[in-house]
Design a protein around this motif. Structure first.
Motif, mmCIF file in Angstrom:
data_model
loop_
_atom_site.group_PDB
_atom_site.id
_atom_site.type_symbol
_atom_site.label_atom_id
_atom_site.label_comp_id
_atom_site.label_asym_id
_atom_site.label_seq_id
_atom_site.Cartn_x
_atom_site.Cartn_y
_atom_site.Cartn_z
ATOM 1 N N VAL A 35 0.786 -1.119 0.097
ATOM 2 C CA VAL A 35 -0.041 -0.031 0.013
ATOM 3 C C VAL A 35 0.868 1.166 -0.082
ATOM 4 N N GLU A 36 2.075 1.056 0.741
ATOM 5 C CA GLU A 36 2.952 2.588 0.706
ATOM 6 C C GLU A 36 3.400 2.727 -0.408
ATOM 7 N N ILE A 37 4.006 1.578 -1.214
ATOM 8 C CA ILE A 37 4.479 1.819 -2.663
ATOM 9 C C ILE A 37 3.646 1.974 -3.580
ATOM 10 N N ILE A 38 2.295 1.855 -3.437
ATOM 11 C CA ILE A 38 1.284 2.167 -4.325
ATOM 12 C C ILE A 38 1.163 3.886 -3.910
ATOM 13 N N GLN A 39 0.928 4.183 -2.893
ATOM 14 C CA GLN A 39 0.675 5.454 -2.422
ATOM 15 C C GLN A 39 2.011 6.324 -2.761
ATOM 16 N N GLY A 40 3.023 5.861 -2.780
ATOM 17 C CA GLY A 40 4.226 6.587 -3.069
ATOM 18 C C GLY A 40 4.426 6.880 -4.584
ATOM 19 N N LEU A 41 3.891 5.847 -5.423
ATOM 20 C CA LEU A 41 4.148 5.799 -6.730
ATOM 21 C C LEU A 41 3.108 6.840 -7.318
ATOM 22 N N GLY A 42 1.857 6.650 -6.525
ATOM 23 C CA GLY A 42 0.767 7.694 -6.835
ATOM 24 C C GLY A 42 1.011 9.217 -6.758
ATOM 25 N N GLY A 43 1.824 9.223 -5.563
ATOM 26 C CA GLY A 43 2.297 10.692 -5.114
ATOM 27 C C GLY A 43 3.267 11.334 -6.217
#
Length: 92
Positions: A3-11
């Motif tokens: 989830v953190e990786i996806i949120q980081g990539l989304g950011g």
């Protein structure tokens, strides 16, 4: 962890969208001052924005009385995409 990786990539994606919005704004403002077409910065701005303008012009008539509204349509589309990405990232 995922989830953190996806949120980081989304950011990062949201940041790139914001940078591209500013590129479109700067390129649109440059059309009002008629810059030197051989200037490398002007060429880079046009190379970055013309594909998006062509995509919009393929589906929508954007020239109204000599005023090209393609940059405005691109910006609105990018902002809609940004809102969708933010809502998806927020729901994760």
């Amino acid at each position: 962890m995922i989830v953190e990786i996806i949120q980081g990539l989304g950011g990062i994606l949201i940041g790139l969208i914001n940078v591209y919005i500013w590129v479109v704004i700067i390129a649109a403002l440059l059309t009002f001052v008629n810059p030197d077409p051989y200037n490398q910065i002007v060429q880079v701005l046009y190379r970055l924005t013309n594909p998006a303008y062509r995509f919009v012009k393929r589906y929508v008539r954007t020239d109204f009385g000599g005023l090209d509204l393609a940059p405005l349509i691109v910006i609105i589309g990018l902002q809609i995409i940004e809102v969708i990405i933010r809502s998806v990232l927020h729901s994760i």
